[in-house]
Write a protein that holds these residues in place. Structure first.
Motif, PDB file in Angstrom:
ATOM      1  N   ASN A  19      -9.239  39.320  57.635  1.00 54.66           N
ATOM      2  CA  ASN A  19      -7.993  39.989  57.246  1.00 54.66           C
ATOM      3  C   ASN A  19      -7.036  40.128  58.432  1.00 54.66           C
ATOM      4  N   LEU A  20      -7.576  40.404  59.610  1.00 57.49           N
ATOM      5  CA  LEU A  20      -6.727  40.520  60.792  1.00 57.49           C
ATOM      6  C   LEU A  20      -6.111  39.172  61.166  1.00 57.49           C
ATOM      7  N   VAL A  21      -6.869  38.101  60.979  1.00 54.90           N
ATOM      8  CA  VAL A  21      -6.339  36.757  61.239  1.00 54.90           C
ATOM      9  C   VAL A  21      -5.156  36.472  60.310  1.00 54.90           C
ATOM     10  N   MET A  22      -5.280  36.854  59.045  1.00 57.91           N
ATOM     11  CA  MET A  22      -4.207  36.652  58.087  1.00 57.91           C
ATOM     12  C   MET A  22      -2.972  37.474  58.451  1.00 57.91           C
ATOM     13  N   VAL A  23      -3.197  38.673  58.952  1.00 57.50           N
ATOM     14  CA  VAL A  23      -2.072  39.504  59.403  1.00 57.50           C
ATOM     15  C   VAL A  23      -1.315  38.773  60.515  1.00 57.50           C
TER      16      VAL A  23
END
Length: 253
Positions: A19-23
């Protein structure tokens, strides 16, 4: 960040990381989607400083300044660092509190920032001065060794651009043009629209070739439609004449 996530169970750490990568991937091109991913990460691991920081930047990118400020404060409490100080001050500006941003610019935390952070704080402080209608003070705030330096750093283009914009707002057009030019020289990544601002000052107007082509196509389509309509009307007259003629013949019979 990796070290912080290692404190989580492996499966959970992987979910949070995704999820942090997508952010990070979406925050510039689609802030709303990035914000959605940040909320998922926040639900999964709200006690991780990196997650709170990412949530803060996603909220900031979508202009949710109150939420962003709360997340940045939480991240700062967890990490003990000061690197978020400038963006926290800019959140105060976003909330309509430029006085608080200026107060933060005078706090001891600023002296603990690295050079990039100090320049960022200067930009925020100058913006706060402009919010208050203090244009001359904003210009003075931006005047610094970093601005005068010929060396180019990641923040150089933005600093020069902000200075040019403040000069232009103060009616100092010639100086503004000079500094927009300097900003463009340093802007290798297209972080600013200095080239467009220079063009505006020079009176250059850009014409979208695609729009002209579309207009021409629309005009051609309209002409074709008119021609077709003329043909249909002409055909109609001939048919009507034939029918009228038959009727007249019938009347004679």
């Amino acid at each position: 960040m990796r070290q912080e996530l290692m404190s989580l169970p492996k499966g959970l750490a992987e979910d949070v990381s995704r999820n942090l990568v997508m952010v990070a991937q979406l925050i510039d091109e689609d802030p709303e989607k990035a914000y959605g991913y940040s909320r998922v990460a926040l639900r999964l691991a709200s006690r991780v400083a990196a997650v709170r920081e990412a949530a803060g930047f996603a909220a900031y990118a979508t202009q949710k300044y109150s939420e962003a400020l709360a997340e940045f404060r939480a991240a700062r409490r967890m990490s003990g660092g000061v690197e978020l100080w400038p963006v926290m001050a800019d959140c105060e500006r976003g909330l309509g509190r430029p006085e608080r941003a200026l107060a933060m610019a005078g706090e001891p935390e600023v002296q603990k920032l690295d050079k990039a952070g100090q320049v960022e704080m200067r930009l925020v402080a100058a913006g706060a001065r402009r919010d208050l209608g203090q244009l001359d003070a904003a210009i003075v705030t931006l005047q610094s060794p970093e601005l005068a330096s010929s060396a180019v750093h990641p923040w150089t283009a933005r600093l020069r651009y902000a200075y040019a914009d403040a000069l232009l707002a103060a009616g100092r057009e010639q100086e503004a043009r000079e500094w927009f030019g300097k900003a463009l020289e340093a802007d290798k990544d297209g972080a600013t629209d200095a080239s467009d601002r220079l063009a505006e000052l020079d009176g250059v107007e850009f014409v979208d070739a695609f729009d002209d082509s579309d207009d021409a196509d629309d005009a051609d389509d309209a002409d074709d439609a008119d021609d077709a309509e003329d043909v249909e009307e002409s055909d109609g007259v001939v048919v009507d004449d034939e029918i009228d003629g038959d009727d007249r013949d019938g009347d004679k019979g």
